[in-house]
Design a protein around this motif. Sequence first.
Motif, PDB file in Angstrom:
ATOM      1  N   ILE A  60      -9.676   7.109  -6.358  1.00 19.61           N
ATOM      2  CA  ILE A  60     -10.707   6.725  -5.387  1.00 19.61           C
ATOM      3  C   ILE A  60     -10.097   6.500  -4.004  1.00 19.61           C
ATOM      4  CG2 ILE A  60     -12.443   4.971  -4.801  1.00 19.61           C
ATOM      5  CD1 ILE A  60     -12.672   4.480  -7.898  1.00 19.61           C
ATOM      6  N   ARG A  61      -9.023   5.683  -3.952  1.00 15.47           N
ATOM      7  CA  ARG A  61      -8.406   5.400  -2.645  1.00 15.47           C
ATOM      8  C   ARG A  61      -7.014   4.815  -2.825  1.00 15.47           C
ATOM      9  NH1 ARG A  61      -9.294  -0.308  -0.822  1.00 15.47           N
ATOM     10  NH2 ARG A  61     -10.176  -1.396  -2.622  1.00 15.47           N
ATOM     11  N   LYS A  62      -6.250   4.893  -1.757  1.00  9.17           N
ATOM     12  CA  LYS A  62      -4.941   4.243  -1.701  1.00  9.17           C
ATOM     13  C   LYS A  62      -5.112   2.910  -0.984  1.00  9.17           C
ATOM     14  CE  LYS A  62      -0.466   4.596   0.628  1.00  9.17           C
ATOM     15  NZ  LYS A  62       0.344   5.360   1.600  1.00  9.17           N
ATOM     16  N   LEU A  63      -4.477   1.857  -1.500  1.00  5.07           N
ATOM     17  CA  LEU A  63      -4.585   0.534  -0.881  1.00  5.07           C
ATOM     18  C   LEU A  63      -3.490   0.359   0.169  1.00  5.07           C
ATOM     19  CD1 LEU A  63      -6.158   0.202  -3.622  1.00  5.07           C
ATOM     20  CD2 LEU A  63      -5.499  -2.182  -3.550  1.00  5.07           C
ATOM     21  N   GLU A  64      -3.858  -0.297   1.263  1.00  3.58           N
ATOM     22  CA  GLU A  64      -2.886  -0.526   2.337  1.00  3.58           C
ATOM     23  C   GLU A  64      -2.057  -1.776   2.017  1.00  3.58           C
ATOM     24  OE1 GLU A  64      -2.224   1.680   4.713  1.00  3.58           O
ATOM     25  OE2 GLU A  64      -3.692   2.876   3.620  1.00  3.58           O
ATOM     26  N   ILE A  65      -1.214  -1.639   1.034  1.00  4.79           N
ATOM     27  CA  ILE A  65      -0.330  -2.721   0.571  1.00  4.79           C
ATOM     28  C   ILE A  65       1.056  -2.122   0.425  1.00  4.79           C
ATOM     29  CG2 ILE A  65       0.194  -4.218  -1.424  1.00  4.79           C
ATOM     30  CD1 ILE A  65      -2.836  -4.404  -1.888  1.00  4.79           C
ATOM     31  N   PRO A  66       2.123  -2.829   0.838  1.00  5.09           N
ATOM     32  CA  PRO A  66       3.476  -2.279   0.650  1.00  5.09           C
ATOM     33  C   PRO A  66       3.692  -1.841  -0.790  1.00  5.09           C
ATOM     34  CG  PRO A  66       3.578  -4.291   1.943  1.00  5.09           C
ATOM     35  CD  PRO A  66       2.151  -4.149   1.488  1.00  5.09           C
ATOM     36  N   LYS A  67       4.255  -0.661  -0.936  1.00  7.48           N
ATOM     37  CA  LYS A  67       4.405  -0.103  -2.280  1.00  7.48           C
ATOM     38  C   LYS A  67       5.373  -0.922  -3.133  1.00  7.48           C
ATOM     39  CE  LYS A  67       5.961   3.842  -0.741  1.00  7.48           C
ATOM     40  NZ  LYS A  67       6.480   5.230  -0.728  1.00  7.48           N
ATOM     41  N   LEU A  68       5.190  -0.827  -4.447  1.00  2.97           N
ATOM     42  CA  LEU A  68       6.102  -1.461  -5.397  1.00  2.97           C
ATOM     43  C   LEU A  68       7.414  -0.694  -5.342  1.00  2.97           C
ATOM     44  CD1 LEU A  68       5.577  -3.857  -7.315  1.00  2.97           C
ATOM     45  CD2 LEU A  68       5.214  -2.209  -9.148  1.00  2.97           C
TER      46      LEU A  68
END
Length: 651
Positions: A60-68
């Motif tokens: 659905i979408r990519k979240l604007e959170i620093p990746k793991l």
Amino acid sequence: MNFPILLPNIFNHPFTYKSDIKLSIGDFVEVPFGKTKIIGVVWDNFEKNQNKNFKIKKIIRKLEIPKLKKKTINFLNWFSEYNIVPKGMALKLTLLSGRPVKKLDNKFYKDFPFKLKKNSFELNVEQKESLKEMNNMNKKFNVHVLQGTTGSGKTIVYFETLKHILQKGYQGLIMLPEIGLTNQFEKRFFEFFGFKAAIWHSGITKKNKEIIWSGITNGEISVVIGARSSLFLPFKNLGLIIVDEEHDQSYKQDEGIIFNARDMAISRASFENIPINLITSVPSIETYENIKKKKYTCSKLVRRYQNASLPKYEIINLNNVKMDKQSWLSKEIIQKVNFHLKKNDQVLFFLNRRGFSPSVLCKKCFNNFSCPNCSINLVYHKNKNYLLCHYCGFKSFLKRECSKEGFCEFIFCGPGVERISEEVKKSFPSKKIEIFSSDTMNKKSSKEKLEKIINNEIEILVGTQLISKGFHFPNLNCIVVVDIDLSLMGHDLRSAEKNLQLYHQLSGRAGRTGSPSTIYFQTYNSNTKLIDDITNKNPEIFLDKEIEIRKKNNLPPFQRFISLILTGNKENELEREALKFKLFISNNINGKILGPVSAPIFKLKSKYRVRLLIRGAKTLQLQNSLASIIPKYKFASGIKLSVDVDPISFN
């Protein structure tokens, strides 16, 4: 393009989704799952052995959170393999209720400003040598053990090495074994560093956890002081892990996802390629063996802070005295305590039993109060006026119809801290007395109580083992072990090691500011060698003997144990299923399978429990073979399996 997306649930593999969005490993994404939407992470490998035909759904979408970070993903993959835990559940440990948290407004992080204050703590020669050794190894992964006599100033040394790491721009994690330690520790941290660390444990509110999770991920928070779960926080730039009281068995999580947080902390440090410091007065057998094999480095602090002397020991032989009926304190002990109170010393009566009485029975029908859900006695808590199961939380009032006639008339068998407290109040009516246990010190008022204890406003403490865990009480110079015989009973293979650590820790609470201090042991045991052993200033003598016994009998740390616990509603069905399961796995496991046997606590939370114990070599081969065969076995309805790698408790 197709992507492997790991979801925070019971699956041991990622699911395949497609997307036109540019994605990389570690990105947080929202995906459809069944009739709902769920947050997952772009993982490093697709599901193996895909023989299914299914429609690939779209991200659905990519979240604007620093990746793991890839290092964190590698650690979670290994954690899953080692502990035989689904990868999705390992990921869930890193998220909050299965969800990440986006970056918040900077005002939310204002309580955690990073600003190191200049301080002037004078280190002695031993502390300086230890600090130098630790700082020399702060560039890459290594395990360093800081072993020090209780009260020798270990905390200041590792605070200094953490300061060294923080000055380079890294984050730090300090792990503590008990929630109850955080209040006093948080204060000491602030006094040294001049800024607040983030506190992380099960008692922290959801809102604060969101702030801390986000602050750690974005590098806005520098230091976390936390319990077991803090190990899984997604640090942006972790530079050092410190495990205080590394020997403490509270680091083992026995419910839900079962793991040993100390061992997993060492592994996380390895994947991050950063140093880890294990802090202890008496190391665990596993740690001691690794020091001997030179796998871990070690530095020691032998002298107490400001050269304070260690407590003296006195044994009170209860066979030589006549005790009053329903009394647990000898007249000799009362005299000794009075001597200390006249000198304005604080006094601790130690008994590792919560509540008023561990067992209650009727003197007419002889039936005791037992838990309807667990195969153990209910403990009477007089302060709350109810009987309580310490395992499932079942409560009952002290009233029961007797099978003989009328209502039961009760006998209270054995003492708990509440009962000792009552006797202490009768013996010292003018003194301020406080019970120090998990029932009294995990409340909101515990911070206030701690301040009163530190300021000697409370003159007598009656406490359980919680008091042995790193608290600093400047005026405590007299400890009375009410009945050491109760502590020395037990069938646990680690009971000798536990007692050594407990009584060394306990003795460290006394005489911390240099005043003469004494520990009195009341005992009916005429052979006092065991007391001499566990109070020896040189614990290595005892540890070396214990290592030899373990080696001779192929016990941990020389072999791996994996405990398989089957639970079910029907006793006979469970025992039959356990035998069938043993036969199923026996040809595919490179290890010896013992059991099945009933667990010591056979019934727990209304479920019957049967154990199998697997012994084998210390390689991942044992876990891998189990992980591959367990999913192939279909358990009968209502029967569940729990896997405990490296078990500590066998209850």
